[in-house]
Design a protein around this motif. Structure first.
Motif, PDB file in Angstrom:
ATOM      1  N   ARG A  74     -47.601 -52.863 -44.763  1.00  0.00           N
ATOM      2  CA  ARG A  74     -46.267 -53.230 -45.224  1.00  0.00           C
ATOM      3  C   ARG A  74     -46.197 -54.731 -45.430  1.00  0.00           C
ATOM      4  O   ARG A  74     -46.748 -55.511 -44.643  1.00  0.00           O
ATOM      5  CB  ARG A  74     -45.212 -52.818 -44.199  1.00  0.00           C
ATOM      6  CG  ARG A  74     -45.097 -51.340 -44.026  1.00  0.00           C
ATOM      7  CD  ARG A  74     -44.161 -50.772 -45.059  1.00  0.00           C
ATOM      8  NE  ARG A  74     -44.172 -49.321 -44.962  1.00  0.00           N
ATOM      9  CZ  ARG A  74     -44.009 -48.540 -45.998  1.00  0.00           C
ATOM     10  NH1 ARG A  74     -43.799 -49.034 -47.185  1.00  0.00           N
ATOM     11  NH2 ARG A  74     -44.026 -47.251 -45.850  1.00  0.00           N
ATOM     12  N   ASP A  75     -45.519 -55.137 -46.477  1.00  0.00           N
ATOM     13  CA  ASP A  75     -45.291 -56.556 -46.747  1.00  0.00           C
ATOM     14  C   ASP A  75     -44.443 -57.119 -45.609  1.00  0.00           C
ATOM     15  O   ASP A  75     -43.448 -56.523 -45.212  1.00  0.00           O
ATOM     16  CB  ASP A  75     -44.557 -56.699 -48.089  1.00  0.00           C
ATOM     17  CG  ASP A  75     -44.408 -58.139 -48.538  1.00  0.00           C
ATOM     18  OD1 ASP A  75     -44.206 -59.021 -47.685  1.00  0.00           O
ATOM     19  OD2 ASP A  75     -44.475 -58.376 -49.749  1.00  0.00           O
ATOM     20  N   ALA A  76     -44.840 -58.265 -45.077  1.00  0.00           N
ATOM     21  CA  ALA A  76     -44.112 -58.872 -43.955  1.00  0.00           C
ATOM     22  C   ALA A  76     -42.701 -59.296 -44.354  1.00  0.00           C
ATOM     23  O   ALA A  76     -41.790 -59.291 -43.523  1.00  0.00           O
ATOM     24  CB  ALA A  76     -44.892 -60.077 -43.431  1.00  0.00           C
ATOM     25  N   VAL A  77     -42.501 -59.640 -45.626  1.00  0.00           N
ATOM     26  CA  VAL A  77     -41.190 -60.098 -46.095  1.00  0.00           C
ATOM     27  C   VAL A  77     -40.326 -58.923 -46.549  1.00  0.00           C
ATOM     28  O   VAL A  77     -39.158 -58.822 -46.183  1.00  0.00           O
ATOM     29  CB  VAL A  77     -41.356 -61.127 -47.240  1.00  0.00           C
ATOM     30  CG1 VAL A  77     -40.008 -61.529 -47.804  1.00  0.00           C
ATOM     31  CG2 VAL A  77     -42.135 -62.341 -46.755  1.00  0.00           C
ATOM     32  N   ARG A  79     -40.326 -55.058 -46.290  1.00  0.00           N
ATOM     33  CA  ARG A  79     -40.970 -53.921 -45.620  1.00  0.00           C
ATOM     34  C   ARG A  79     -41.071 -52.680 -46.516  1.00  0.00           C
ATOM     35  O   ARG A  79     -41.827 -51.771 -46.215  1.00  0.00           O
ATOM     36  CB  ARG A  79     -40.213 -53.572 -44.332  1.00  0.00           C
ATOM     37  CG  ARG A  79     -40.099 -54.702 -43.345  1.00  0.00           C
ATOM     38  CD  ARG A  79     -41.382 -55.066 -42.653  1.00  0.00           C
ATOM     39  NE  ARG A  79     -41.855 -53.979 -41.840  1.00  0.00           N
ATOM     40  CZ  ARG A  79     -43.125 -53.810 -41.511  1.00  0.00           C
ATOM     41  NH1 ARG A  79     -44.035 -54.643 -41.914  1.00  0.00           N
ATOM     42  NH2 ARG A  79     -43.500 -52.791 -40.783  1.00  0.00           N
TER      43      ARG A  79
END
Length: 144
Positions: A74-77, A79
């Motif tokens: 998942r993208d940290a920025v 989700r």
């Protein structure tokens, strides 16, 4: 021009041989290289960098993930966004495989002074940009 053509062909054949030596396609190997160099990318970004169609990128990611070479995270920025990254446990293994080639290239480059290396780097950067532009134009003509 002839030297550029020869270098390009030799590079394609080298990376094909490297990929085949570990049971990958050249596209698989270059996608891993792109991810290692640029960091995690979305499937759409992988498509942009490789020129592959979305469905082909999905199959590519599935294939590499099945072999344990990449993982979806998942993208940290955002989700909701899924990113693809080189699997950390495989990163060192892949790096070790390329280490002898990297050392040989360093030996080759050591024959040039800083000004020559700057000119070589400038040429290679411009040639890569030119290649990307022309590949995109060819894909656009084919409707991709």
């Amino acid at each position: 021009m002839l030297a550029g053509r020869e270098s390009s062909t030799a590079g394609v054949l080298l990376h094909t041989a490297i990929a085949e030596s570990v049971g990958l396609s050249a596209t698989d190997e270059k996608t891993i290289e792109i991810l290692a160099r640029l960091g995690p990318l979305s499937a759409g970004e992988i498509a942009q960098h490789t020129g592959l169609a979305s469905a082909s990128v999905t199959s590519l990611i599935d294939r590499l993930e099945e072999r344990g070479l990449v993982r979806r995270v998942r993208d940290a920025v955002d989700r909701r966004r899924v990113m693809v990254e080189v699997a950390p446990e495989k990163s060192a293994e892949l790096g070790a495989m390329f280490e002898p080639i990297r050392r040989e290239m360093e030996t080759l480059l050591a024959k040039y002074d800083d000004a020559q290396l700057a000119a070589i780097a400038d040429y290679l950067s411009r040639a890569a940009a030119w290649s990307r532009e022309h590949a995109a134009a060819l894909r656009a003509r084919r409707g991709r």
